[in-house]
Design an enzyme around this catalytic site. Structure first.
Site, PDB file in Angstrom:
ATOM      1  N   ARG A 156     -92.828  56.036  97.737  1.00 49.62           N
ATOM      2  CA  ARG A 156     -91.936  55.724  96.625  1.00 49.62           C
ATOM      3  C   ARG A 156     -92.358  56.463  95.345  1.00 49.62           C
ATOM      4  O   ARG A 156     -91.500  56.890  94.562  1.00 49.62           O
ATOM      5  CB  ARG A 156     -91.929  54.212  96.390  1.00 49.62           C
ATOM      6  CG  ARG A 156     -90.860  53.751  95.419  1.00 49.62           C
ATOM      7  CD  ARG A 156     -90.683  52.245  95.506  1.00 49.62           C
ATOM      8  NE  ARG A 156     -89.603  51.772  94.641  1.00 49.62           N
ATOM      9  CZ  ARG A 156     -89.797  50.937  93.626  1.00 49.62           C
ATOM     10  NH1 ARG A 156     -91.007  50.487  93.366  1.00 49.62           N
ATOM     11  NH2 ARG A 156     -88.769  50.538  92.895  1.00 49.62           N
ATOM     12  N   HIS A 201     -89.977  58.607  92.887  1.00 52.67           N
ATOM     13  CA  HIS A 201     -89.813  58.303  91.460  1.00 52.67           C
ATOM     14  C   HIS A 201     -90.309  59.436  90.572  1.00 52.67           C
ATOM     15  O   HIS A 201     -89.844  59.607  89.453  1.00 52.67           O
ATOM     16  CB  HIS A 201     -90.520  56.984  91.120  1.00 52.67           C
ATOM     17  CG  HIS A 201     -89.736  55.793  91.555  1.00 52.67           C
ATOM     18  ND1 HIS A 201     -89.971  54.511  91.086  1.00 52.67           N
ATOM     19  CD2 HIS A 201     -88.699  55.666  92.427  1.00 52.67           C
ATOM     20  CE1 HIS A 201     -89.118  53.670  91.652  1.00 52.67           C
ATOM     21  NE2 HIS A 201     -88.345  54.341  92.482  1.00 52.67           N
ATOM     22  N   GLY A 261     -88.061  66.187  87.389  1.00 52.37           N
ATOM     23  CA  GLY A 261     -88.535  66.987  88.522  1.00 52.37           C
ATOM     24  C   GLY A 261     -89.886  66.507  89.038  1.00 52.37           C
ATOM     25  O   GLY A 261     -90.526  65.644  88.441  1.00 52.37           O
ATOM     26  N   SER A 300     -95.157  63.412  86.536  1.00 52.07           N
ATOM     27  CA  SER A 300     -94.972  62.683  85.274  1.00 52.07           C
ATOM     28  C   SER A 300     -95.061  61.167  85.459  1.00 52.07           C
ATOM     29  O   SER A 300     -95.423  60.445  84.531  1.00 52.07           O
ATOM     30  CB  SER A 300     -93.633  63.055  84.630  1.00 52.07           C
ATOM     31  OG  SER A 300     -92.567  62.845  85.539  1.00 52.07           O
ATOM     32  N   THR A 351     -87.514  51.623 105.631  1.00 54.47           N
ATOM     33  CA  THR A 351     -88.003  51.130 106.918  1.00 54.47           C
ATOM     34  C   THR A 351     -89.442  50.628 106.791  1.00 54.47           C
ATOM     35  O   THR A 351     -89.972  49.990 107.689  1.00 54.47           O
ATOM     36  CB  THR A 351     -87.934  52.243 107.998  1.00 54.47           C
ATOM     37  OG1 THR A 351     -88.465  51.732 109.211  1.00 54.47           O
ATOM     38  CG2 THR A 351     -88.741  53.471 107.611  1.00 54.47           C
TER      39      THR A 351
HETATM   40  C1  HEM Z   1     -80.952  54.850  97.251  1.00 53.69           C
HETATM   41  C2  HEM Z   1     -81.393  54.328  96.131  1.00 53.69           C
HETATM   42  C3  HEM Z   1     -82.620  53.467  96.089  1.00 53.69           C
HETATM   43  C4  HEM Z   1     -82.720  52.257  95.487  1.00 53.69           C
HETATM   44  C5  HEM Z   1     -81.641  51.550  94.698  1.00 53.69           C
HETATM   45  C6  HEM Z   1     -84.047  51.771  95.733  1.00 53.69           C
HETATM   46  C7  HEM Z   1     -84.543  50.586  95.253  1.00 53.69           C
HETATM   47  C8  HEM Z   1     -85.735  50.016  95.621  1.00 53.69           C
HETATM   48  C9  HEM Z   1     -86.201  48.719  95.203  1.00 53.69           C
HETATM   49  C10 HEM Z   1     -85.477  47.782  94.257  1.00 53.69           C
HETATM   50  C11 HEM Z   1     -87.381  48.499  95.807  1.00 53.69           C
HETATM   51  C12 HEM Z   1     -88.261  47.239  95.668  1.00 53.69           C
HETATM   52  C13 HEM Z   1     -89.191  47.411  94.482  1.00 53.69           C
HETATM   53  C14 HEM Z   1     -89.838  46.106  94.039  1.00 53.69           C
HETATM   54  O1  HEM Z   1     -89.304  45.026  94.276  1.00 53.69           O
HETATM   55  O2  HEM Z   1     -90.910  46.192  93.404  1.00 53.69           O
HETATM   56  C15 HEM Z   1     -87.680  49.649  96.604  1.00 53.69           C
HETATM   57  C16 HEM Z   1     -88.806  49.813  97.361  1.00 53.69           C
HETATM   58  C17 HEM Z   1     -89.111  50.955  98.043  1.00 53.69           C
HETATM   59  N1  HEM Z   1     -88.413  52.137  97.998  1.00 53.69           N
HETATM   60 FE1  HEM Z   1     -86.553  52.397  97.315  1.00 53.69          FE
HETATM   61  N2  HEM Z   1     -84.725  52.686  96.475  1.00 53.69           N
HETATM   62  C18 HEM Z   1     -83.897  53.736  96.712  1.00 53.69           C
HETATM   63  C19 HEM Z   1     -84.224  54.896  97.380  1.00 53.69           C
HETATM   64  C20 HEM Z   1     -85.482  55.180  97.868  1.00 53.69           C
HETATM   65  C21 HEM Z   1     -85.923  56.473  98.300  1.00 53.69           C
HETATM   66  C22 HEM Z   1     -85.087  57.743  98.208  1.00 53.69           C
HETATM   67  C23 HEM Z   1     -87.204  56.332  98.738  1.00 53.69           C
HETATM   68  C24 HEM Z   1     -88.152  57.358  99.274  1.00 53.69           C
HETATM   69  C25 HEM Z   1     -87.808  58.464  99.868  1.00 53.69           C
HETATM   70  C26 HEM Z   1     -87.549  54.936  98.594  1.00 53.69           C
HETATM   71  C27 HEM Z   1     -88.732  54.377  98.973  1.00 53.69           C
HETATM   72  C28 HEM Z   1     -89.061  53.045  98.782  1.00 53.69           C
HETATM   73  C29 HEM Z   1     -90.217  52.425  99.382  1.00 53.69           C
HETATM   74  C30 HEM Z   1     -91.180  53.072 100.353  1.00 53.69           C
HETATM   75  C31 HEM Z   1     -90.256  51.101  98.903  1.00 53.69           C
HETATM   76  C32 HEM Z   1     -91.327  50.033  99.177  1.00 53.69           C
HETATM   77  C33 HEM Z   1     -92.337  50.096  98.059  1.00 53.69           C
HETATM   78  C34 HEM Z   1     -93.509  49.156  98.239  1.00 53.69           C
HETATM   79  O3  HEM Z   1     -93.639  48.489  99.266  1.00 53.69           O
HETATM   80  O4  HEM Z   1     -94.325  49.122  97.312  1.00 53.69           O
HETATM   81  N3  HEM Z   1     -86.489  54.275  98.034  1.00 53.69           N
HETATM   82  N4  HEM Z   1     -86.673  50.569  96.461  1.00 53.69           N
END
Ligand code: HEM
Ligand SMILES: *[C@@H]1O[C@H](CO)[C@@H](O)[C@H](O)[C@H]1NC(C)=O
Ligand SMILES: *[C@@H]1O[C@H](CO)[C@@H](O)[C@H](O)[C@H]1NC(C)=O
Ligand SMILES: *[C@@H]1O[C@H](CO)[C@@H](O)[C@H](O)[C@H]1NC(C)=O
Ligand SMILES: *[C@@H]1O[C@H](CO)[C@@H](O)[C@H](O)[C@H]1NC(C)=O
Length: 332
Positions: free
Chosen positions: A68, A72, A78, A82, A197
């Site tokens: 993640r 971010h 880019g 940062s 996943t």
């Molecule tokens: C499509 C739009 C996306 C949205 C709206 C989104 C939103 C979120 C949110 C809200 C969380 C939970 C964060 C929390 O509660 O602290 C999350 C977790 C996560 N996101 Fe996304 N995400 C998106 C796309 C992506 C992409 C593109 C990736 C990586 C290629 C990604 C990787 C992850 C991962 C791995 C987690 C788990 C983080 C953890 O366990 O600490 N996400 N995301």
């Protein structure tokens, strides 16, 4: 006659300059390469892999955190490291990162090891790209060669982070817009969402779906009944909104295609996850991709790799732009 001749020479000169200029533009655009550090830091991959493995043994969830962070980083100014910069007005304090983004200590550890092996050579932005790849691989996902040669930026802009990162409350059109803003397309949206996943999300990111969704007085209809009951118990009204639950309830630590199977069974956790199979003209494209990935994990893996490489190329600094940070938390 003389004047005419020197004119030709001048023309040749100008053409030559133009060609050098053009080819340098092409070089700048295509400068990332997997063996960028082959001679300057030959043990790079061994070191990063070793440190990521150690971190995972200590806490499996660090895998998702590192994937993640790369995402971010790339969406904001880019892929320039940062997101790693400390400071109250930096990206760490933006809506999407505050009390949420993690893994910074692991990046510090990797950076320290690299500084002692090859000081001042490897950028923090590249560390994020390699660490993301390694954690995907070590979680059971695909292996790929990571294009390298990014340099670190000197600015971390909280406003930009708030503007650029997609939020879990957005609908599918808004999500796609955030991706097109950085040069990614609808396939990238679906493939990269597959990163969900692995990892966890806080109640605050999905509890709006559980009781009074969009002021309807009822829960979101697009949640599996059993899962809804379970989540309602886990995130009661006025409960602790920082409690965390798995994004993929089927296989939380495993990088597989169950995320997509879940969506088809109305078991997506975030509104933005389930939106990939919602009804509507755009969603018919995303839905058919979800169906393909849910059937064919090889296809998911290869599209995911393509999209990760595309994402890793967003507005990178190369050549003499930016710097190689000594400490990922502060500019030199
Ligand atoms: C499509 C739009 C996306 C949205 C709206 C989104 C939103 C979120 C949110 C809200 C969380 C939970 C964060 C929390 O509660 O602290 C999350 C977790 C996560 N996101 Fe996304 N995400 C998106 C796309 C992506 C992409 C593109 C990736 C990586 C290629 C990604 C990787 C992850 C991962 C791995 C987690 C788990 C983080 C953890 O366990 O600490 N996400 N995301
Ligand atoms: C941060 O980004 C905003 C636009 O999102 C811009 O107005 C502002 O000048 C930037 N701040 C810095 C310090 O670059
Ligand atoms: C749902 O939220 C709306 C707006 O806040 C409110 O007017 C309504 O009474 C709520 N419904 C229920 C059943 O809580
Ligand atoms: C996970 O998915 C597989 C394949 O669809 C299914 O057989 C299994 O029951 C699921 N496990 C859980 C815990 O939901
Ligand atoms: C989409 O529309 C179909 C047919 O109108 C309906 O049966 C289905 O429940 C809808 N799905 C979602 C996710 O809204």
């Amino acid at each position: 006659m003389k004047g005419w001749k020197s004119n030709i020479n001048e023309t040749h000169f100008v053409v030559a300059i133009l060609m050098v200029w053009l080819s340098s533009c092409v070089l700048v655009r295509a400068q990332l390469t997997p063996d960028f550090y082959a001679t300057t830091c030959p043990n790079l991959f061994t070191i990063v892999r070793r440190e990521v493995k150690r971190a995972l043994v200590n806490e499996m969830r660090i895998a998702s955190a590192l994937v993640r962070l790369h995402f971010h980083d790339c969406f904001v100014n880019g892929c320039d490291g940062s997101v790693l910069l400390d400071g109250n007005d930096g990206e760490k304090f933006s809506n999407a990162n505050l009390n949420s983004a993690r893994g910074f200590e692991v990046v510090d550890t990797i950076k320290r090891s690299l500084e002692s092996a090859c000081s001042g050579v490897v950028s923090c932005a590249d560390i994020l790209a390699i660490a993301a790849r390694d954690t995907v691989l070590l979680s059971g996902g695909p292996l790929w060669r990571v294009p390298l040669g990014r340099r670190d930026g000197r600015v971390s802009n909280q406003t930009e982070a708030n503007n650029r990162l997609p939020s879990p409350f957005m609908n599918i059109d808004q999500i796609i817009q955030k991706f097109t803003d950085v040069g990614l397309d609808t396939t990238d949206v679906v493939a990269l969402s597959g990163a969900h996943t692995i990892g966890f999300a806080r109640c605050s990111t999905f509890s709006q779906r559980l009781f009074n969704f969009s002021d309807t007085g009822a829960p979101d209809k697009n949640i599996d009944t059993e899962m809804l009951a379970d989540l309602q118990r886990f995130c009661p009204p006025n409960g602790d909104e920082n409690k965390m639950t798995a994004l993929d309830r089927n296989s939380t630590d495993l990088f597989d295609n169950h995320y997509f199977q879940n969506l088809l069974n109305l078991k997506g956790l975030l509104l933005s996850d389930q939106a990939l199979v919602s009804n509507g003209s755009v969603a018919s494209t995303t839905k058919s991709l979800v169906e393909s990935y849910s059937r064919d994990s090889k296809l998911f893996f290869s599209d995911f790799v393509n999209s990760m490489i595309k994402m890793g190329n967003i507005r990178v600094l190369t050549g003499t732009d930016g710097e190689i940070r000594k400490d990922c938390r502060v500019v030199n």
